[in-house]
Motif scaffolding. Structure first.
Motif, PDB file in Angstrom:
ATOM      1  N   VAL A   6      52.047  65.174  90.869  1.00 18.74           N
ATOM      2  CA  VAL A   6      51.447  66.368  91.473  1.00 18.74           C
ATOM      3  C   VAL A   6      51.230  67.452  90.409  1.00 18.74           C
ATOM      4  O   VAL A   6      50.182  68.112  90.378  1.00 18.74           O
ATOM      5  CB  VAL A   6      52.339  66.903  92.613  1.00 18.74           C
ATOM      6  CG1 VAL A   6      51.843  68.252  93.102  1.00 18.74           C
ATOM      7  CG2 VAL A   6      52.371  65.897  93.763  1.00 18.74           C
ATOM      8  N   ALA A   7      52.203  67.622  89.516  1.00 20.12           N
ATOM      9  CA  ALA A   7      52.118  68.667  88.493  1.00 20.12           C
ATOM     10  C   ALA A   7      51.053  68.373  87.439  1.00 20.12           C
ATOM     11  O   ALA A   7      50.316  69.267  87.012  1.00 20.12           O
ATOM     12  CB  ALA A   7      53.481  68.846  87.823  1.00 20.12           C
ATOM     13  N   LYS A   8      50.954  67.129  87.017  1.00 22.48           N
ATOM     14  CA  LYS A   8      50.055  66.758  85.910  1.00 22.48           C
ATOM     15  C   LYS A   8      48.685  66.258  86.374  1.00 22.48           C
ATOM     16  O   LYS A   8      47.744  66.217  85.581  1.00 22.48           O
ATOM     17  CB  LYS A   8      50.717  65.684  85.039  1.00 22.48           C
ATOM     18  CG  LYS A   8      52.048  66.102  84.423  1.00 22.48           C
ATOM     19  CD  LYS A   8      51.882  67.232  83.430  1.00 22.48           C
ATOM     20  CE  LYS A   8      53.204  67.537  82.733  1.00 22.48           C
ATOM     21  NZ  LYS A   8      53.072  68.649  81.759  1.00 22.48           N
ATOM     22  N   ASN A   9      48.602  65.803  87.627  1.00 23.47           N
ATOM     23  CA  ASN A   9      47.352  65.271  88.188  1.00 23.47           C
ATOM     24  C   ASN A   9      46.695  64.210  87.306  1.00 23.47           C
ATOM     25  O   ASN A   9      45.495  64.266  87.019  1.00 23.47           O
ATOM     26  CB  ASN A   9      46.350  66.408  88.439  1.00 23.47           C
ATOM     27  CG  ASN A   9      45.199  65.969  89.326  1.00 23.47           C
ATOM     28  OD1 ASN A   9      45.367  65.134  90.213  1.00 23.47           O
ATOM     29  ND2 ASN A   9      44.004  66.505  89.076  1.00 23.47           N
ATOM     30  N   PRO A  10      47.451  63.212  86.864  1.00 21.95           N
ATOM     31  CA  PRO A  10      46.849  62.169  86.024  1.00 21.95           C
ATOM     32  C   PRO A  10      45.883  61.306  86.822  1.00 21.95           C
ATOM     33  O   PRO A  10      46.036  61.137  88.034  1.00 21.95           O
ATOM     34  CB  PRO A  10      48.062  61.352  85.557  1.00 21.95           C
ATOM     35  CG  PRO A  10      49.074  61.559  86.635  1.00 21.95           C
ATOM     36  CD  PRO A  10      48.876  62.948  87.150  1.00 21.95           C
ATOM     37  N   ALA A  11      44.911  60.751  86.113  1.00 19.90           N
ATOM     38  CA  ALA A  11      43.915  59.907  86.780  1.00 19.90           C
ATOM     39  C   ALA A  11      44.413  58.480  86.964  1.00 19.90           C
ATOM     40  O   ALA A  11      44.010  57.795  87.900  1.00 19.90           O
ATOM     41  CB  ALA A  11      42.619  59.904  85.980  1.00 19.90           C
ATOM     42  N   LEU A  49      52.676  57.679  83.314  1.00 21.90           N
ATOM     43  CA  LEU A  49      53.854  57.203  82.581  1.00 21.90           C
ATOM     44  C   LEU A  49      53.962  57.832  81.199  1.00 21.90           C
ATOM     45  O   LEU A  49      55.058  58.009  80.664  1.00 21.90           O
ATOM     46  CB  LEU A  49      53.822  55.680  82.467  1.00 21.90           C
ATOM     47  CG  LEU A  49      54.013  54.911  83.776  1.00 21.90           C
ATOM     48  CD1 LEU A  49      53.762  53.422  83.574  1.00 21.90           C
ATOM     49  CD2 LEU A  49      55.406  55.144  84.349  1.00 21.90           C
ATOM     50  N   ALA A  50      52.823  58.189  80.613  1.00 20.25           N
ATOM     51  CA  ALA A  50      52.814  58.790  79.276  1.00 20.25           C
ATOM     52  C   ALA A  50      53.010  60.300  79.303  1.00 20.25           C
ATOM     53  O   ALA A  50      53.209  60.917  78.245  1.00 20.25           O
ATOM     54  CB  ALA A  50      51.499  58.457  78.568  1.00 20.25           C
TER      55      ALA A  50
END
Length: 278
Positions: free
Chosen positions: A102-107, A113-114
């Motif tokens: 939620v904080a980083k909103n990765p695709a 994981l990184a």
């Protein structure tokens, strides 16, 4: 150097590792806390490598919908046994993964994981460290990030199955109850796509060939095989694509008809169904 109980407890508070593991690490590090932390991290890497091929059929699926309901995130953290999936450390790790998403909103899962936690570790490093503590393979088996007019979620009672449904054409309609019904339909009926045009070509080709073989085995004329196979393909679409499935609560309606009946133009953009152990 003598290792005191206070030293062991301090390292345990720092790392969350077990008492005996902390004592052994401190002894090996001659009381150096930084070295002891590194030893425990390497222990996690060793356990992870040793158990890399083990099956993970237990775990937890967590979801979070944004306040404006336009985004939904789902994570699935798997482990080897049910008891581990129920310990607080495992539950906390699953929540940490979701919070990070939620904080980083990765695709992608790889980006998730990184990503870096507040302590400077990557999420993947943190998971590996906990593998050493729990003694089981821990694997983020799924991460989904969906955006639409409105996203609705569902978690099955066993905590191992989760669904995100992305609706388009909402236009102010309250789709809370409808969304839950559609999400539960997806959980129970396992559609492979939203509509027939989204079914991959390989699956379509396989279904046609299976249909022909079945008809041939039943002694149908060769000239009729193609027509019979296409009929079976249409049955496949009806059973396995969401919008064409019968609504489980009312078989007189398809899901497409249910959506149109609720609000003209309302449809499903996409869905994600994630199950651990199946």
């Amino acid at each position: 150097m003598a290792i005191t109980a206070q030293d062991v407890n301090k390292l345990r508070q720092m790392t969350g590792a077990g008492m005996m593991d902390c004592k052994k690490a401190l002894s090996e590090a001659d009381g150096d806390f930084d070295k002891a932390v590194d030893i425990l991290r390497k222990q996690g890497q060793k356990v992870a490598a040793k158990r890399a091929d083990n099956a993970t059929s237990e775990g937890k699926v967590l979801v979070q919908i944004s306040d404006d309901k336009t985004n939904g995130k789902l994570i699935a953290l798997a482990c080897e046994t049910e008891p581990v999936s129920n310990v607080e450390d495992f539950k906390n790790l699953a929540q940490t993964i979701l919070t990070q998403a939620v904080a980083k909103n990765p695709a992608t899962k790889e980006e998730l994981l990184a990503s870096t936690l507040e302590d400077g570790q990557t999420l993947n490093e943190h998971i590996t460290e906990l593998v050493g503590k729990m003694g089981e393979k821990l694997d983020v088996v799924a991460y989904e990030n969906v955006t639409a007019d409105e996203v609705v979620s569902y978690i099955h009672s066993n905590g191992k199955l989760g669904v995100l449904v992305a609706f388009e054409g909402v236009n102010g309609t309250d789709v809370t109850d409808l969304g839950k019904d559609v999400a539960m339909q997806i959980a129970a009926m396992r559609p492979v796509a939203v509509d027939k045009d989204e079914v991959d070509a390989a699956t379509v080709e396989r279904e046609i060939e299976v249909g022909k073989e079945q008809a041939r085995a039943e002694g149908k004329p060769e000239a009729m095989l193609e027509k019979i196979a296409m009929g079976k393909l249409n049955k496949f679409y009806k059973d396995n694509t969401l919008l064409n499935q019968e609504f489980v609560k009312d078989s007189s309606l398809t899901i497409r008809q249910l959506l149109e009946k609720t609000s003209k133009g309302l449809t499903v953009k996409t869905f994600k169904r994630v199950a651990i152990g199946s």
